[in-house]
Design a protein around this motif. Structure first.
Motif, mmCIF file in Angstrom:
data_model
loop_
_atom_site.group_PDB
_atom_site.id
_atom_site.type_symbol
_atom_site.label_atom_id
_atom_site.label_comp_id
_atom_site.label_asym_id
_atom_site.label_seq_id
_atom_site.Cartn_x
_atom_site.Cartn_y
_atom_site.Cartn_z
ATOM 1 N N LEU A 1 22.403 -33.583 27.078
ATOM 2 C CA LEU A 1 22.902 -32.345 26.485
ATOM 3 C C LEU A 1 22.656 -32.271 24.987
ATOM 4 O O LEU A 1 22.682 -31.184 24.410
ATOM 5 N N THR A 2 22.471 -33.405 24.341
ATOM 6 C CA THR A 2 22.190 -33.447 22.905
ATOM 7 C C THR A 2 20.955 -34.306 22.669
ATOM 8 O O THR A 2 20.531 -35.085 23.535
ATOM 9 N N ASP A 3 20.395 -34.168 21.480
ATOM 10 C CA ASP A 3 19.181 -34.911 21.142
ATOM 11 C C ASP A 3 19.286 -35.431 19.714
ATOM 12 O O ASP A 3 18.423 -35.183 18.879
ATOM 13 N N PHE A 4 20.344 -36.183 19.466
ATOM 14 C CA PHE A 4 20.502 -36.811 18.160
ATOM 15 C C PHE A 4 19.515 -37.968 18.039
ATOM 16 O O PHE A 4 19.272 -38.698 19.009
ATOM 17 N N THR A 5 18.963 -38.154 16.846
ATOM 18 C CA THR A 5 17.928 -39.184 16.675
ATOM 19 C C THR A 5 18.225 -40.187 15.566
ATOM 20 O O THR A 5 17.609 -41.247 15.525
ATOM 21 N N ASP A 6 19.129 -39.849 14.671
ATOM 22 C CA ASP A 6 19.435 -40.751 13.546
ATOM 23 C C ASP A 6 20.847 -41.289 13.741
ATOM 24 O O ASP A 6 21.835 -40.573 13.507
ATOM 25 N N LYS A 7 20.961 -42.555 14.130
ATOM 26 C CA LYS A 7 22.280 -43.137 14.417
ATOM 27 C C LYS A 7 23.181 -43.189 13.194
ATOM 28 O O LYS A 7 24.395 -43.253 13.324
ATOM 29 N N ASN A 8 22.594 -43.179 12.020
ATOM 30 C CA ASN A 8 23.384 -43.226 10.802
ATOM 31 C C ASN A 8 23.984 -41.872 10.436
ATOM 32 O O ASN A 8 24.856 -41.792 9.573
ATOM 33 N N LYS A 9 23.526 -40.807 11.112
ATOM 34 C CA LYS A 9 23.995 -39.461 10.793
ATOM 35 C C LYS A 9 24.656 -38.747 11.959
ATOM 36 O O LYS A 9 25.574 -37.951 11.743
ATOM 37 N N GLU A 10 24.202 -38.986 13.198
ATOM 38 C CA GLU A 10 24.670 -38.177 14.322
ATOM 39 C C GLU A 10 24.922 -39.020 15.572
ATOM 40 O O GLU A 10 24.002 -39.693 16.065
ATOM 41 N N ASN A 11 26.153 -38.967 16.059
ATOM 42 C CA ASN A 11 26.529 -39.625 17.304
ATOM 43 C C ASN A 11 27.612 -38.800 17.992
ATOM 44 O O ASN A 11 28.508 -38.263 17.338
ATOM 45 N N ALA A 12 27.524 -38.719 19.307
ATOM 46 C CA ALA A 12 28.550 -38.037 20.102
ATOM 47 C C ALA A 12 29.542 -39.083 20.601
ATOM 48 O O ALA A 12 29.180 -40.002 21.339
ATOM 49 N N VAL A 13 30.807 -38.937 20.197
ATOM 50 C CA VAL A 13 31.839 -39.937 20.446
ATOM 51 C C VAL A 13 33.052 -39.249 21.070
ATOM 52 O O VAL A 13 33.293 -38.073 20.859
ATOM 53 N N ARG A 14 33.846 -40.003 21.868
ATOM 54 C CA ARG A 14 35.058 -39.496 22.516
ATOM 55 C C ARG A 14 34.808 -38.234 23.334
ATOM 56 O O ARG A 14 35.518 -37.223 23.208
ATOM 57 N N PRO A 15 33.796 -38.220 24.196
ATOM 58 C CA PRO A 15 33.493 -37.000 24.960
ATOM 59 C C PRO A 15 34.596 -36.662 25.957
ATOM 60 O O PRO A 15 35.201 -37.542 26.563
ATOM 61 N N LYS A 16 34.860 -35.358 26.115
ATOM 62 C CA LYS A 16 35.859 -34.849 27.053
ATOM 63 C C LYS A 16 35.233 -33.720 27.872
ATOM 64 O O LYS A 16 34.353 -33.004 27.399
ATOM 65 N N LEU A 17 35.734 -33.554 29.097
ATOM 66 C CA LEU A 17 35.201 -32.543 30.004
ATOM 67 C C LEU A 17 36.343 -31.848 30.707
ATOM 68 O O LEU A 17 37.271 -32.494 31.204
ATOM 69 N N VAL A 18 36.287 -30.506 30.765
ATOM 70 C CA VAL A 18 37.326 -29.757 31.457
ATOM 71 C C VAL A 18 36.705 -28.494 32.061
ATOM 72 O O VAL A 18 35.811 -27.881 31.475
ATOM 73 N N LYS A 19 37.188 -28.119 33.246
ATOM 74 C CA LYS A 19 36.702 -26.918 33.922
ATOM 75 C C LYS A 19 37.519 -25.718 33.468
ATOM 76 O O LYS A 19 38.742 -25.774 33.383
ATOM 77 N N LEU A 20 36.830 -24.598 33.192
ATOM 78 C CA LEU A 20 37.472 -23.371 32.765
ATOM 79 C C LEU A 20 37.616 -22.403 33.930
ATOM 80 O O LEU A 20 36.958 -22.547 34.964
ATOM 81 N N GLU A 21 38.450 -21.393 33.751
ATOM 82 C CA GLU A 21 38.676 -20.386 34.784
ATOM 83 C C GLU A 21 37.397 -19.632 35.114
ATOM 84 O O GLU A 21 37.183 -19.189 36.250
ATOM 85 N N SER A 22 36.525 -19.494 34.134
ATOM 86 C CA SER A 22 35.262 -18.769 34.313
ATOM 87 C C SER A 22 34.298 -19.490 35.236
ATOM 88 O O SER A 22 33.280 -18.926 35.641
ATOM 89 N N GLY A 23 34.594 -20.739 35.580
ATOM 90 C CA GLY A 23 33.670 -21.553 36.359
ATOM 91 C C GLY A 23 32.733 -22.368 35.497
ATOM 92 O O GLY A 23 31.981 -23.207 36.011
ATOM 93 N N LYS A 24 32.790 -22.137 34.192
ATOM 94 C CA LYS A 24 32.013 -22.956 33.269
ATOM 95 C C LYS A 24 32.794 -24.229 32.949
ATOM 96 O O LYS A 24 33.974 -24.354 33.270
ATOM 97 N N TYR A 25 32.111 -25.144 32.283
ATOM 98 C CA TYR A 25 32.707 -26.438 31.947
ATOM 99 C C TYR A 25 32.580 -26.660 30.450
ATOM 100 O O TYR A 25 31.498 -26.490 29.877
#
Length: 613
Positions: free
Chosen positions: A517-541
């Protein structure tokens, strides 16, 4: 602090402070805090461009108690987990054990202690601004100001009993750190009731507190329960509104007494049942230290509460080691007795983080396992499959910790997973598993806790994954080869890989259907941490995460996806809304709801993000 002379406090700190409405003449200088203006009786002192003001009046307006130590000439301001110490003549101050340089040293002038005004504001979480027109300095809460600019954001505050967990103050666990390998115990649980109202549960040192909120997020009712054990493992409710609270405590090795307790309370707070888990290593669940290097999750369904947690075992008789693994125990809520057939004394080894849901028919659990197996391990009806696997560092020592000579680089004991569990959500045709990981599936790039940027991904898993056969290779079943009969998302497939386990056995691996879902390339600048997921009423996530550099928090962000991982709403920055590592995010309709703690003011904030805006 010794020899505190509170009698001298008012005069030393200049506590004469009046709201502007009480002042007869127009003030020469004022300070605005939370929109309210205050006038100082003493004029500020300019020291090389820094304004020094009496310490006491500002902290009185901030509602932070102060104490004066006449012997050391030190002023201490403390509230919640905030502690500030400033000593006259020193070029710096101590804020929560950290040394902070001051623009100018504190001084005693006319019998009062003066300190740099900007320091007061910034050390209490405020931005400081000079307003020339009104001849005033304005304190604006930094977090509130940033969140107010987020589209679709709203919030409500309520006072907490005790000091709640505050990730902004307490959680600096970076993706490059050892601790980031592991989950953590829950801190503030946000539970959505069938009527879409919110229940919030949190703990302090002595009690677990529960608040029922109204539609507008004000407190309708509150309960507090004394903690029989020191650890809070989670809370869940049943269809009748009863509460189930998990407590735990560490035991010493060979102490086989129960140290995990599930307690049932009715809506009024009366205890109506209790279940003590057998934790011995003979016929019990072999729990020496519960929630150890791991988390814990609770779920309710069909008159049962399931608990999924990690734990350290008692010393193993064969190798003398205290191994770590996951367990699942299921309790009948009517009789408060164990359902042994539905429970599992072992879910994965090592199990460093856990997720758990009830899908309307079964409890479905997810382990972050680093050894047997090595990957995200999804289980239902006591049958599991690896749905994502990751790389492994091998050891150059020929002898493993159990004393076996297996040869250099022919065994591993790599507790690094290079990944984080995100969430587990049911879809119409199966389940979405969210995580973050390093994209390169290469055992040669494993020397550090963070070798490259950590990116978000999902895999979609079929409904009947537990009925599928394990993949075979080289004549053996290989549970770390992800099966296309298990993961049906259309994404990236890796080449075949392999690693040697703790005992030198060869294990083949393959990733299948990974949708990045992401394309971070520089570990010193960009990292996705503590990811969370929840379903919405719209059917999207909704996918929510914290963005970090290698060692510093940057901001919190979210995106919306469908069940195939197609991005339906691009990345939206939601500012400094911190995410607790051991807690899940929830949704009411299409609104994200996240409760955060303010340890300085002993408050809880209900944060709401309308994803339709």
């Amino acid at each position: 602090m010794n020899k505190i002379k509170s009698v001298m406090l008012a005069s030393m700190l200049g506590l004469a402070l009046l709201p502007m409405s009480s002042v007869w003449a127009a003030p020469k200088f004022s300070v605005v805090i939370d929109g309210k203006s205050y006038t100082l009786e003493q004029e500020p002192i300019n020291r090389k461009g820094s304004l020094l003001v009496p310490f006491g009046p500002i902290f009185k307006a901030l509602d932070i108690p102060v104490q004066w130590n006449n012997e050391s000439k030190t002023v201490t301001a403390s509230k919640g987990k905030l502690n500030i110490e400033i000593t006259v003549g020193y070029p710096g101050a101590i804020v929560n054990d950290d040394w902070v340089e001051l623009d100018a040293s504190a001084e005693t002038i006319g019998g009062r202690v003066y300190v740099p005004l900007r320091f007061i504001g910034e050390s209490t979480g405020n931005d400081v601004k000079w307003d020339k027109t009104s001849n005033s300095v304005i304190f604006t809460n930094r977090m509130a100001q940033q969140l107010a600019s987020v589209k679709g954001y709203s919030s409500a505050l309520f006072d907490s009993k005790g000091t709640p967990y505050d990730a902004s103050a307490a959680d600096q666990i970076a993706p490059s750190s050892w601790s980031n390998n592991y989950g953590s115990a829950p801190e503030i649980i946000t539970y959505v009731n069938p009527d879409q109202r919110i229940t919030v549960a949190w703990d302090d040192e002595k009690e677990v507190h529960i608040s029922e909120l109204t539609d507008s997020y004000s407190v309708a009712a509150s309960l507090s329960f004394a903690k029989p054990y020191e650890m809070f493992g989670g809370m869940v409710k049943d269809d009748q509104g009863n509460y189930y609270v998990l407590y735990a405590k560490p035991n010493k090795d060979e102490d086989m007494s129960s140290n995990v307790k599930l307690v049932k309370f009715d809506k009024s707070g009366s205890q109506t049942g209790v279940y003590d888990l057998p934790t011995d290593n003979k016929t019990g669940f072999d729990v020496m230290t519960p929630i150890s290097h791991a988390g814990s999750r609770l779920a309710y369904g069909n008159h049962q509460v399931a608990v999924h947690m990690g734990k350290t075992q008692h010393k193993n008789t064969s190798d003398g080691l205290n191994h770590q693994s996951g367990i699942l125990f299921v309790v009948n809520t009517d009789a408060m007795t164990l359902d042994e057939e539905a429970s599992m004394h072992w879910t994965a080894s090592h199990s460093f983080d856990q997720r758990l849901i009830y899908d309307g028919h079964d409890f479905v659990l997810l382990d972050l396992a680093d050894n047997y197996p090595r990957g995200f391990y999804l289980t239902k009806q006591q049958s599991g499959q690896v749905v994502f696997t990751f790389k492994t560092e091998h050891d150059n020592d020929p002898v493993n910790p159990a004393g076996k000579n297996l040869g250099a680089y022919k065994w591993s004991n790599d507790n690094k997973t290079y990944s984080e569990l995100g969430g587990l959500v049911q879809t119409d045709s199966g389940y979405i598993v969210l995580g973050s990981s390093e994209k390169t599936f290469d055992n040669n790039k494993t020397s550090d806790y963070l070798n490259e940027s950590r990116n978000l991904f999902i895999v979609h898993v079929v409904q009947n994954f537990n009925e599928q056969s394990t993949e075979e290779y080289d004549g053996d079943s290989q549970w770390n080869i992800v099966s296309k009969h298990v993961v049906d998302s259309v994404g990236q497939d890796s080449p075949l890989n392999h690693f040697y386990d703790f005992n030198g056995g060869i294990n083949y691996q393959k990733q299948v259907g990974v949708v990045w879902l992401t394309d971070f390339t520089d570990k010193n600048k960009e990292n996705a941490v503590r990811p969370k997921l929840v379903k919405l009423e719209s059917g999207k996530y909704a996918v929510v995460w914290e963005k970090w550099t290698a060692d510093q928090y940057v901001s919190t962000q979210y995106m919306l996806i469908d069940d195939k991982g197609t991005i339906m709403k691009p990345v939206t920055d939601i500012g400094p809304l911190r995410l607790n590592r051991g807690d899940d995010i929830t949704a009411v309709g299409n609104k994200l709801v996240r409760v955060t703690g303010d340890s300085m003011n002993n408050q809880l904030r209900v944060n709401v993000i309308d994803t339709d805006k």
